[in-house]
Motif scaffolding. Structure first.
Motif, PDB file in Angstrom:
ATOM      1  N   ALA A 104     129.668  69.344  24.813  1.00  0.00           N
ATOM      2  CA  ALA A 104     129.572  68.957  26.221  1.00  0.00           C
ATOM      3  C   ALA A 104     128.102  69.033  26.611  1.00  0.00           C
ATOM      4  O   ALA A 104     127.433  70.026  26.340  1.00  0.00           O
ATOM      5  N   GLN A 105     127.608  67.977  27.244  1.00  0.00           N
ATOM      6  CA  GLN A 105     126.212  67.898  27.652  1.00  0.00           C
ATOM      7  C   GLN A 105     126.144  67.727  29.170  1.00  0.00           C
ATOM      8  O   GLN A 105     126.711  66.780  29.713  1.00  0.00           O
ATOM      9  N   ILE A 106     125.461  68.635  29.827  1.00  0.00           N
ATOM     10  CA  ILE A 106     125.214  68.532  31.268  1.00  0.00           C
ATOM     11  C   ILE A 106     123.862  67.847  31.435  1.00  0.00           C
ATOM     12  O   ILE A 106     122.882  68.216  30.789  1.00  0.00           O
ATOM     13  N   ALA A 107     123.824  66.834  32.328  1.00  0.00           N
ATOM     14  CA  ALA A 107     122.619  66.022  32.416  1.00  0.00           C
ATOM     15  C   ALA A 107     122.332  65.561  33.835  1.00  0.00           C
ATOM     16  O   ALA A 107     123.221  65.500  34.676  1.00  0.00           O
ATOM     17  N   ALA A 108     121.054  65.229  34.059  1.00  0.00           N
ATOM     18  CA  ALA A 108     120.634  64.588  35.302  1.00  0.00           C
ATOM     19  C   ALA A 108     120.694  63.071  35.146  1.00  0.00           C
ATOM     20  O   ALA A 108     120.789  62.347  36.123  1.00  0.00           O
ATOM     21  N   SER A 109     120.658  62.600  33.897  1.00  0.00           N
ATOM     22  CA  SER A 109     120.813  61.183  33.561  1.00  0.00           C
ATOM     23  C   SER A 109     121.190  61.119  32.086  1.00  0.00           C
ATOM     24  O   SER A 109     121.152  62.126  31.380  1.00  0.00           O
ATOM     25  N   ALA A 110     121.501  59.926  31.611  1.00  0.00           N
ATOM     26  CA  ALA A 110     121.896  59.770  30.211  1.00  0.00           C
ATOM     27  C   ALA A 110     120.802  60.214  29.242  1.00  0.00           C
ATOM     28  O   ALA A 110     121.092  60.633  28.122  1.00  0.00           O
ATOM     29  N   THR A 111     119.559  60.153  29.683  1.00  0.00           N
ATOM     30  CA  THR A 111     118.443  60.534  28.807  1.00  0.00           C
ATOM     31  C   THR A 111     117.838  61.891  29.161  1.00  0.00           C
ATOM     32  O   THR A 111     116.886  62.317  28.518  1.00  0.00           O
ATOM     33  N   ASP A 112     118.358  62.558  30.169  1.00  0.00           N
ATOM     34  CA  ASP A 112     117.797  63.842  30.624  1.00  0.00           C
ATOM     35  C   ASP A 112     118.861  64.938  30.520  1.00  0.00           C
ATOM     36  O   ASP A 112     119.406  65.392  31.515  1.00  0.00           O
ATOM     37  N   ILE A 113     119.137  65.359  29.285  1.00  0.00           N
ATOM     38  CA  ILE A 113     120.134  66.392  29.014  1.00  0.00           C
ATOM     39  C   ILE A 113     119.521  67.754  29.354  1.00  0.00           C
ATOM     40  O   ILE A 113     118.445  68.099  28.891  1.00  0.00           O
ATOM     41  N   LYS A 114     120.232  68.518  30.180  1.00  0.00           N
ATOM     42  CA  LYS A 114     119.722  69.808  30.650  1.00  0.00           C
ATOM     43  C   LYS A 114     120.299  71.001  29.887  1.00  0.00           C
ATOM     44  O   LYS A 114     119.648  72.022  29.732  1.00  0.00           O
ATOM     45  N   SER A 115     121.558  70.886  29.444  1.00  0.00           N
ATOM     46  CA  SER A 115     122.216  72.013  28.793  1.00  0.00           C
ATOM     47  C   SER A 115     123.363  71.490  27.941  1.00  0.00           C
ATOM     48  O   SER A 115     123.976  70.470  28.268  1.00  0.00           O
ATOM     49  N   LYS A 116     123.655  72.196  26.832  1.00  0.00           N
ATOM     50  CA  LYS A 116     124.738  71.811  25.930  1.00  0.00           C
ATOM     51  C   LYS A 116     125.599  73.020  25.609  1.00  0.00           C
ATOM     52  O   LYS A 116     125.103  74.145  25.555  1.00  0.00           O
ATOM     53  N   VAL A 117     126.884  72.751  25.365  1.00  0.00           N
ATOM     54  CA  VAL A 117     127.804  73.797  24.940  1.00  0.00           C
ATOM     55  C   VAL A 117     128.840  73.140  24.025  1.00  0.00           C
ATOM     56  O   VAL A 117     129.213  71.984  24.241  1.00  0.00           O
ATOM     57  N   THR A 118     129.263  73.851  22.982  1.00  0.00           N
ATOM     58  CA  THR A 118     130.225  73.282  22.046  1.00  0.00           C
ATOM     59  C   THR A 118     131.587  73.952  22.212  1.00  0.00           C
ATOM     60  O   THR A 118     131.694  75.088  22.678  1.00  0.00           O
ATOM     61  N   PHE A 119     132.616  73.212  21.810  1.00  0.00           N
ATOM     62  CA  PHE A 119     133.979  73.727  21.792  1.00  0.00           C
ATOM     63  C   PHE A 119     134.762  72.957  20.743  1.00  0.00           C
ATOM     64  O   PHE A 119     134.277  71.962  20.198  1.00  0.00           O
ATOM     65  N   GLU A 120     135.967  73.427  20.447  1.00  0.00           N
ATOM     66  CA  GLU A 120     136.805  72.802  19.448  1.00  0.00           C
ATOM     67  C   GLU A 120     138.099  72.301  20.034  1.00  0.00           C
ATOM     68  O   GLU A 120     138.666  72.950  20.914  1.00  0.00           O
ATOM     69  N   LEU A 121     138.592  71.184  19.525  1.00  0.00           N
ATOM     70  CA  LEU A 121     139.929  70.699  19.855  1.00  0.00           C
ATOM     71  C   LEU A 121     140.812  71.046  18.664  1.00  0.00           C
ATOM     72  O   LEU A 121     140.522  70.664  17.536  1.00  0.00           O
ATOM     73  N   GLU A 122     141.869  71.791  18.940  1.00  0.00           N
ATOM     74  CA  GLU A 122     142.756  72.271  17.890  1.00  0.00           C
ATOM     75  C   GLU A 122     143.883  71.293  17.647  1.00  0.00           C
ATOM     76  O   GLU A 122     144.365  70.637  18.555  1.00  0.00           O
TER      77      GLU A 122
END
Length: 122
Positions: A104-122
């Motif tokens: 998951a990428q939190i962003a101000a725009s498609a090219t300005d990613i501010k923070s990322k976090v990963t998770f799994e789909l089981e």
């Protein structure tokens, strides 16, 4: 995207669980602070990347956005709920959700990613 008369600081994105089952929701939350001297609006965006798909897929897909307005110094949490991670498999002619790792990428725009976090789909 438009420019604001103020500036914003993005906190670190968090996820409410590291593993999501197919019939569950997952929540991604981030705090946004107006670090400028004027009231301003920001459109916070959420992109999801499937880190290993059996079919070619976009590098990231826009899954949500939220427009917030903050006074100088004000902080607000923005939460996105994700229910479905499926995509259309054209060879099988059906929607599928493949288990695996996602980002998951939190962003101000498609090219300005501010923070990322990963998770799994089981």
């Amino acid at each position: 995207h438009g420019l604001s008369d103020t500036s914003f600081a993005y906190g670190k994105a968090t996820v409410n669980k590291k593993v999501m089952k197919i019939d569950e929701q997952i929540a991604i939350t981030v705090s946004i602070t107006n670090t400028g001297k004027r009231i301003g609006s920001e459109i916070v965006q959420l992109y999801i990347s499937d880190l290993k798909s059996s079919l070619p897929r976009p590098v990231k897909e826009l899954k949500g956005f939220s427009k917030i307005q903050l006074a100088p110094g004000e902080t607000q949490e923005v939460t996105f709920l994700i229910e479905a991670l499926s995509f259309f498999n054209d060879s099988r002619h059906e929607w599928v959700a493949e288990p695996g790792k996602f980002e998951a990428q939190i962003a101000a725009s498609a090219t300005d990613i501010k923070s990322k976090v990963t998770f799994e789909l089981e």
